[in-house]
Design a protein around this motif. Structure first.
Motif, PDB file in Angstrom:
ATOM      1  N   GLY A 152       1.607  -6.527  -0.111  1.00  0.00           N
ATOM      2  CA  GLY A 152       1.328  -5.227   0.476  1.00  0.00           C
ATOM      3  C   GLY A 152       2.570  -4.377   0.663  1.00  0.00           C
ATOM      4  O   GLY A 152       3.519  -4.437  -0.117  1.00  0.00           O
ATOM      5  N   VAL A 153       2.564  -3.600   1.747  1.00  0.00           N
ATOM      6  CA  VAL A 153       3.664  -2.677   2.007  1.00  0.00           C
ATOM      7  C   VAL A 153       4.970  -3.421   2.261  1.00  0.00           C
ATOM      8  O   VAL A 153       6.062  -2.869   2.082  1.00  0.00           O
ATOM      9  N   TRP A 154       4.863  -4.700   2.630  1.00  0.00           N
ATOM     10  CA  TRP A 154       6.067  -5.492   2.913  1.00  0.00           C
ATOM     11  C   TRP A 154       6.871  -5.762   1.639  1.00  0.00           C
ATOM     12  O   TRP A 154       8.076  -5.989   1.698  1.00  0.00           O
ATOM     13  N   SER A 305      -2.125  -2.985   1.445  1.00  0.00           N
ATOM     14  CA  SER A 305      -2.339  -3.820   2.625  1.00  0.00           C
ATOM     15  C   SER A 305      -1.134  -3.775   3.569  1.00  0.00           C
ATOM     16  O   SER A 305       0.014  -3.772   3.134  1.00  0.00           O
ATOM     17  N   TRP A 306      -1.434  -3.740   4.866  1.00  0.00           N
ATOM     18  CA  TRP A 306      -0.396  -3.837   5.893  1.00  0.00           C
ATOM     19  C   TRP A 306      -0.373  -5.231   6.520  1.00  0.00           C
ATOM     20  O   TRP A 306       0.423  -5.504   7.410  1.00  0.00           O
ATOM     21  N   THR A 307      -1.241  -6.103   6.057  1.00  0.00           N
ATOM     22  CA  THR A 307      -1.298  -7.471   6.575  1.00  0.00           C
ATOM     23  C   THR A 307      -0.105  -8.272   6.062  1.00  0.00           C
ATOM     24  O   THR A 307       0.200  -8.239   4.852  1.00  0.00           O
TER      25      THR A 307
END
Length: 520
Positions: A152-154, A305-307
């Motif tokens: 995700g964004v990570w 996803s931010w998860t």
């Protein structure tokens, strides 16, 4: 002693003369204050003594030094010939670190504070940046949209952080190469010319051992090549309607096809091919980025996803770090600059631009294909036919001809380190045996782990984190030849911790994914 061979005798005499000249320069350096006399210790001897088996060239020892002297003469002639041919050969040497293994084998390389000028200062900062940019945009970039899919964004955050840390360590390497002159205040001397040399000075034999391990690990990149070539060929065959076969046959076929490349002994033969392949690959990346942008109307940023998934983030981190693993070649790039003072600015601008390109490629690629994003994003590109097939052929061409370049140093080190233990094998038999053994191992790994992303992550987590983050930062702290600034020491320790944590996390996540089994 040399059987009357004039070439051997000539090189021996030239080496003795060179040693005398260096000895005089060292004494002059001590007298002028550039090297305090107390630093001239027994461990600082840098003269190559052909009579001493402990300082034989190219890692040869004892009688084997004399037996294989012809290969050393050929190696020296090849190096000289290669360096004088053209800018393409120079580029090939710089971008692939062709002769670093020679330094690894010479266990008595000096801790010398004598200025070591570069005789290859032909490039301006722009050309140096272009060369560096082309090195960083390797095949790992094809897995960046996949990183956003699993992390995700990570993953985007990781690209930025690793890019900034890589930019910092590139500048650190520039710092470590120079020392303030003691006899000429305000003047800097270039005293360390390679990544390998800095490692050995910092950690002695352990540093040389680490370098050898990292060079041996470069052979694992052939696994990535075989997997990527297999997947791209499968895509092309699918496009033309050929299905229903075992994918492993393609893997075997490509492994067999790469073996002949490993017998190429002169890099100059492949300079043009490698250069053209690189340009085709860069055009393919640009074309894919354009295709992503043409689909902007279907982008939905809510799909990201931010998860935070620890395993997914770890795998993505390994892939991202691997894409920045060019630091072993940075001293060569610095040595190519007409004005060395431009090195830091050029490297910072290059890494910043590269960061922007990678974030855009990862983000736009994922937004275009979202949950269907594959491990190599090129496998998703199916629009504008026959462009997808053309792009995949271009990437196949580039990837295939990287095999001899990225294997040259490792096999040269293997030949010089282990061949003497097998005296019954002739040179040709040794070459055939070693190349077949290592490519068979690569084939087995490619068949057992046919996941491009996982293999890249494994290599990046171990080899990439060491080359890109941990070792350059350690050089700044451990070397005492350059000017040390407190804030840079703090930054270096922070990068070392970050590199160690990222490497362990990536290694853990990749191994767990292999054991548990994942369906990407």
């Amino acid at each position: 002693k040399f059987g009357g061979d004039w070439k051997k005798h000539k090189i021996l005499q030239e080496t003795k003369q060179m040693n005398l000249v260096r000895k005089m320069e060292l004494e002059q350096s001590i007298n002028s204050g550039d090297m305090p006399s107390e630093e001239k210790t027994e461990n600082n001897n840098f003269f190559i003594n052909f009579e001493d088996p402990n300082t034989s060239p190219v890692g040869l020892r004892g009688a084997d030094s004399i037996e294989n002297f012809d290969s050393y003469v050929d190696f020296t002639a090849h190096r000289t010939e290669g360096r004088s041919t053209s800018f393409l050969t120079d580029w090939a040497f710089m971008s692939h670190g062709i002769f670093q293994s020679n330094e690894i084998n010479n266990q008595n390389t000096v801790f010398s504070l004598k200025h070591v000028p570069s005789n290859d200062r032909k490039s301006n900062a722009f050309l140096m940046g272009v060369n560096l940019q082309s090195m960083i945009l390797g095949t790992s970039v094809l897995g960046f949209p996949f990183c956003v899919k699993i992390a995700g964004v990570w993953a985007l955050l990781a690209i930025v952080l690793v890019g900034l840390a890589s930019s910092a360590t590139s500048a650190i390497i520039g710092d470590c190469q120079y020392q303030k002159s003691l006899s000429k205040p305000g003047e800097l001397k270039r005293v360390h010319i390679s990544f390998v040399q800095m490692s050995k000075i910092c950690m002695g034999k352990f540093g040389a051992f680490i370098m050898k391990v990292l060079v041996y690990m470069s052979l694992l990149r052939n696994v990535i090549v075989v997997i990527l070539l297999t997947d791209l060929t499968k895509n092309i065959l699918t496009e033309v309607g050929i299905t229903g076969y075992d994918k492993r046959y393609l893997t075997i076929a490509w492994t067999l096809a790469t073996i002949p490349l490993l017998f190429i002994t002169k890099v100059s033969y492949l300079a043009w091919v490698s250069f053209i392949g690189l340009k085709l690959y860069l055009c393919a990346l640009l074309s894919m980025l354009v295709i992503f942008c043409l689909n902007y109307d279907i982008w939905n940023f809510a799909d990201i996803s931010w998860t935070f998934d620890l395993e997914g983030f770890g795998i993505a981190l390994g892939i991202i770090i691997n894409s920045y693993s060019v630091h072993m070649n940075l001293p060569s790039l610095e040595g190519s600059l007409k004005n060395p003072s431009h090195y830091k600015a050029a490297s910072h601008v290059t890494f910043l631009f590269n960061n922007i390109v990678k974030v855009a490629f990862a983000l736009f690629g994922y937004l275009t294909y979202t949950d269907t994003t594959k491990q190599e994003i090129i496998s998703n590109v199916t629009s504008f036919k026959p462009l997808p097939v053309v792009l995949q052929i271009a990437i196949i061409f580039f990837t295939y001809f990287t095999v001899p370049m990225q294997s040259f140093v490792a096999f040269e080190l293997i030949d010089s380190s282990f061949r003497r233990h097998f005296p019954l094998l002739g040179r040709k038999s040794w070459l055939v045996l070693t190349r077949l053994v290592f490519m068979t191992l690569a084939l087995l790994i490619a068949i057992l782990i046919p996941h491009f992303g996982l293999v890249v992550s494994l290599i990046g987590s171990v080899r990439g984190s060491m080359i890109t983050l941990i070792l350059p930062a350690a050089y700044y702290v451990m070397l005492r030849t350059h000017e040390i600034r407190t804030h840079k020491v703090v930054v270096s320790f922070g990068i070392m911790v970050f590199g160690a944590v990222a490497g362990l996390l990536g290694l853990y996540s990749s191994i767990k994914a292999l054991i548990v089994g994942v369906n990407f």
